[in-house]
Design a protein around this motif. Structure first.
Motif, short mmCIF file in Angstrom:
data_model
loop_
_atom_site.label_atom_id
_atom_site.label_comp_id
_atom_site.label_asym_id
_atom_site.label_seq_id
_atom_site.Cartn_x
_atom_site.Cartn_y
_atom_site.Cartn_z
N GLN A 23 -8.74 -5.87 122.61
CA GLN A 23 -8.65 -4.43 122.85
C GLN A 23 -7.41 -3.86 122.16
OE1 GLN A 23 -9.00 -3.25 126.95
NE2 GLN A 23 -8.85 -1.07 126.45
N LYS A 24 -7.59 -2.68 121.56
CA LYS A 24 -6.51 -1.99 120.85
C LYS A 24 -5.71 -1.18 121.86
CE LYS A 24 -5.81 0.86 116.75
NZ LYS A 24 -6.52 1.62 115.68
N LEU A 25 -4.39 -1.43 121.92
CA LEU A 25 -3.52 -0.79 122.90
C LEU A 25 -2.30 -0.18 122.22
CD1 LEU A 25 -3.49 -3.61 125.59
CD2 LEU A 25 -4.92 -1.57 125.58
N ARG A 26 -1.66 0.73 122.94
CA ARG A 26 -0.43 1.36 122.47
C ARG A 26 0.65 1.16 123.53
NH1 ARG A 26 -2.32 6.16 121.82
NH2 ARG A 26 -2.61 5.98 119.59
N ALA A 27 1.85 0.84 123.07
CA ALA A 27 2.99 0.73 123.99
C ALA A 27 3.38 2.14 124.42
CB ALA A 27 4.16 0.05 123.30
N TYR A 54 -2.97 -5.46 119.55
CA TYR A 54 -4.23 -5.97 120.10
C TYR A 54 -3.96 -7.09 121.10
CZ TYR A 54 -6.38 -3.38 116.31
OH TYR A 54 -6.79 -2.37 115.47
N VAL A 55 -4.75 -7.12 122.17
CA VAL A 55 -4.61 -8.16 123.19
C VAL A 55 -5.07 -9.49 122.60
CG1 VAL A 55 -5.38 -8.97 125.46
CG2 VAL A 55 -5.00 -6.52 125.07
N ILE A 56 -4.18 -10.50 122.65
CA ILE A 56 -4.53 -11.83 122.15
C ILE A 56 -4.54 -12.87 123.26
CG2 ILE A 56 -3.76 -11.39 119.79
CD1 ILE A 56 -1.20 -13.01 120.53
N SER A 57 -3.98 -12.52 124.44
CA SER A 57 -4.01 -13.45 125.57
C SER A 57 -3.81 -12.67 126.86
CB SER A 57 -2.93 -14.53 125.44
OG SER A 57 -1.64 -13.96 125.52
N ILE A 58 -4.26 -13.27 127.95
CA ILE A 58 -4.08 -12.67 129.28
C ILE A 58 -3.61 -13.77 130.22
CG2 ILE A 58 -5.15 -11.45 131.21
CD1 ILE A 58 -7.24 -10.40 129.20
N GLY A 59 -2.43 -13.57 130.81
CA GLY A 59 -1.86 -14.54 131.74
C GLY A 59 -1.45 -13.83 133.02
N THR A 60 -0.68 -14.52 133.84
CA THR A 60 -0.22 -13.94 135.11
C THR A 60 1.27 -14.17 135.28
OG1 THR A 60 -0.70 -15.93 136.37
CG2 THR A 60 -2.46 -14.29 136.21
N PHE A 61 1.87 -13.40 136.17
CA PHE A 61 3.30 -13.51 136.45
C PHE A 61 3.51 -13.29 137.94
CE2 PHE A 61 7.55 -11.38 136.63
CZ PHE A 61 8.30 -12.47 136.24
N LEU A 86 1.42 -0.31 128.89
CA LEU A 86 0.39 -0.19 127.86
C LEU A 86 -0.61 0.90 128.18
CD1 LEU A 86 -0.27 -4.01 127.59
CD2 LEU A 86 0.77 -2.60 125.80
N GLU A 87 -1.24 1.43 127.13
CA GLU A 87 -2.33 2.37 127.31
C GLU A 87 -3.36 2.10 126.22
OE1 GLU A 87 -0.16 6.02 127.14
OE2 GLU A 87 -0.26 6.13 124.96
N PRO A 88 -4.63 2.28 126.55
CA PRO A 88 -5.66 2.03 125.53
C PRO A 88 -5.61 3.09 124.44
CG PRO A 88 -6.65 2.82 127.57
CD PRO A 88 -5.19 2.65 127.84
N VAL A 89 -5.96 2.67 123.24
CA VAL A 89 -6.12 3.61 122.14
C VAL A 89 -7.57 4.08 122.21
CG1 VAL A 89 -6.13 3.89 119.64
CG2 VAL A 89 -4.37 2.49 120.73
N ASP A 90 -7.76 5.37 122.32
CA ASP A 90 -9.12 5.93 122.45
C ASP A 90 -9.94 5.62 121.21
OD1 ASP A 90 -7.79 8.88 124.00
OD2 ASP A 90 -8.50 7.04 124.94
N ALA A 91 -11.22 5.35 121.42
CA ALA A 91 -12.11 5.04 120.32
C ALA A 91 -12.20 6.20 119.34
CB ALA A 91 -13.50 4.70 120.86
#
Length: 104
Positions: A23-27, A54-61, A86-91
């Protein structure tokens, strides 16, 4: 264990991750090194506000938060970030640079 400071009482892990792989995201804020990013001094800027990745991994903390590993194209860095950073970049933004068809 009582000395651990948590951001909130919300436990994100009770729900699925908000963002998905690729998913494409913006800081939505500037991210500085808190000491966990190797090769950079504490306080150095890792990601600028508005930078896209872009999201390349998902972990936990702390058994509380999802941490999204995001690869940012401008800086070339891979940074672990929380959902609130983070916020999603709108399509619709992705097609803004496509040429419009000419009118007859």
């Amino acid at each position: 264990m009582n000395s651990i400071l948590r951001d909130s009482d919300v436990v994100e892990l009770s729900d699925p991750p908000v963002f998905s792989f690729g998913q494409k995201l913006r800081a939505n804020r500037t991210i500085r090194n808190d000491g966990t990013y190797p090769g950079k001094e504490i306080g150095d800027v890792l990601v600028k506000k508005g930078e896209v990745g872009y999201v390349i991994s998902i972990g936990t903390f702390l058994q509380q938060f999802y941490i999204y590993g995001v690869e940012f194209l401008e800086s070339g860095r891979r940074v672990g970030m929380k959902r609130k950073e983070l916020e999603p970049v709108d399509a619709c933004e992705e097609v803004d640079d496509l040429p419009l068809p000419e009118e007859s």
